[in-house]
Design an enzyme around this catalytic site. Sequence first.
Site, mmCIF file in Angstrom:
data_model
loop_
_atom_site.group_PDB
_atom_site.id
_atom_site.type_symbol
_atom_site.label_atom_id
_atom_site.label_comp_id
_atom_site.label_asym_id
_atom_site.label_seq_id
_atom_site.Cartn_x
_atom_site.Cartn_y
_atom_site.Cartn_z
ATOM 1 N N GLU A 67 0.811 -1.225 0.000
ATOM 2 C CA GLU A 67 0.000 0.000 0.000
ATOM 3 C C GLU A 67 0.838 1.267 0.000
ATOM 4 O OE1 GLU A 67 -2.932 -0.049 3.093
ATOM 5 O OE2 GLU A 67 -3.943 -1.793 2.283
ATOM 6 N N GLU A 95 -5.080 -8.628 0.977
ATOM 7 C CA GLU A 95 -5.740 -8.305 2.252
ATOM 8 C C GLU A 95 -7.219 -8.066 2.008
ATOM 9 O OE1 GLU A 95 -4.162 -5.036 4.619
ATOM 10 O OE2 GLU A 95 -2.121 -5.662 4.135
HETATM 11 C C1 BG6 Z 1 -4.102 -2.034 5.456
HETATM 12 C C2 BG6 Z 1 -2.714 -2.337 5.937
HETATM 13 O O1 BG6 Z 1 -4.146 -0.685 5.146
HETATM 14 O O2 BG6 Z 1 -5.163 -2.146 6.309
HETATM 15 C C3 BG6 Z 1 -2.663 -3.104 7.240
HETATM 16 O O3 BG6 Z 1 -1.951 -2.970 4.960
HETATM 17 C C4 BG6 Z 1 -3.720 -2.542 8.172
HETATM 18 O O4 BG6 Z 1 -1.373 -3.046 7.749
HETATM 19 C C5 BG6 Z 1 -5.073 -2.820 7.543
HETATM 20 O O5 BG6 Z 1 -3.682 -3.026 9.471
HETATM 21 C C6 BG6 Z 1 -6.215 -2.367 8.405
HETATM 22 O O6 BG6 Z 1 -6.052 -1.037 8.764
HETATM 23 P P1 BG6 Z 1 -6.268 -0.555 10.242
HETATM 24 O O7 BG6 Z 1 -6.012 0.899 10.202
HETATM 25 O O8 BG6 Z 1 -7.657 -0.877 10.578
HETATM 26 O O9 BG6 Z 1 -5.284 -1.312 11.047
#
Ligand code: BG6
Length: 483
Positions: A170, A382
């Site tokens: 990202e 993800e």
């Molecule tokens: C993504 C990242 O943006 O979202 C992760 O790659 C991150 O590292 C995940 O934890 C969820 O975001 P957040 O802010 O809810 O932890």
Amino acid sequence: MYFEKTAGFPDDFLWGSASAAYQIEGADREDGKGISNWDEFVKIPGKTFKGTTGAVAVDFYHHYKEDIARMAEMGLKTYRFSIAWTRIYPQGNGKVNETGLAFYDNVINECLKYGIEPMVTIYHWDMPQALEDAYHGWENPQIIEDFVTYAVTLFERYGDRVKYWITMNEQNIFTSMGWMEGLHPPGKTDQLKLFYQVNHHANVAHARSVLELKKRFPHAMVGASFAFSPCYAIDCRPENAMAKADFDDLRNYWWLDIYGYGRYPKSAMKYLKSIDCAPDITADEMQDIRQAASLIDFMGVNYYQTAVAEYNDIYGVGANHEVNTTGEKGTAKISGVPGLYKNPANPYLKTTDWDWTIDPMGIRMCCRTITSRYDLPIIISENGLGAFDKLEEDKTIHDPYRIEYLRAHIAELKKAVADGCEVLAYCTWSCTDLLSWLNGYQKRYGFIYVEREEDDASATLNRYPKDSFHWYAEVIKTNGQNL
Ligand code: BG6
């Protein structure tokens, strides 16, 4: 498209989960690890929810065997994890730390022991602080050489066992949060020109790592993971459709076109030049970026939410320097670019407690866009729901909301496969609970509950499978037939 009959997921589909070093490992001062920008940034009061840090996190560093055994029990086919640059090169460059290299040997070998395909992210945001101090990290083109040296060290050490590599996690998020919104290190705001320069350095670092990997391991599979938010125009008024086109060029294709085509979108570049914010680039750099684009094997997609675009007049709303880190629904604010677009909420969709839009069809939209625009295979690197979970007295955790979220997204992904998209893998975020960068430990993502709150002192760090753990095991066992 609509198909009366569909074949479902391919037999070799990689069902997985993902994590990042800073969010799980802890052991922040052990075995020669250097200090990262995040280790420093979180010390600034008010930056993270209740001042949480990754000093202990969920202590994967000491629990990796237990956690990988649980992954195997669930039937994971792949585990995506990142390597902490500061364990390999504590000072960012120079002397390599053998103990750090050995730790990831152990993690990789533990995965392979259970037939879990390791998928390695080279950079998931934790930059060695020494490089920040020496030359401001990503702001300086020197970072490219140090990044590539670090990446090559990983290729040479693990390339015999690791087939799947993700160069950057990202890039769009860590750079916008770091140089526009001031919410991630280095905590700068509204540095538009620098934001594009930093991104260009990261693009070159990505590209040259791809070239180095392919020289050594031509059959390795490599790509970058992009936080893709497909965008809907708020209505069919032409100026809103144009706002969507501007959003896409500046917020999506600016990165996707680099990874997939090896070029910047023309209109976006023209616009940035007109406001004196275009990055300085050289012909050699663009040549490497183009060559890397011809060599990547997949587009990595981190999918959480879609966006809405509406025309934003020249006096309209600008960047947002706040996000909802408390889980109090409805506290997020609209942001935009004056003269181009703003991003209001979507009235047709629900949101999470942290105001993230829930839109399962968006995952299919990501796949369709990538397939028709770049014709590349896709790894969903993800996807997941951050939610409050409750540990019951008998140590069970009932998370039907997470099951429902994942079920709906996988069902849409299945449709994307039916549409002809070549999807190689689906990684949930995440397998165990972990530290959410800004939101502490109360925003949970895992299939496995980790017993800890924001306060480290009371943490047992015991692991307990949630209901979703058993549900995902069944999804994997039936290759996505039983959702
Ligand atoms: C993504 C990242 O943006 O979202 C992760 O790659 C991150 O590292 C995940 O934890 C969820 O975001 P957040 O802010 O809810 O932890």
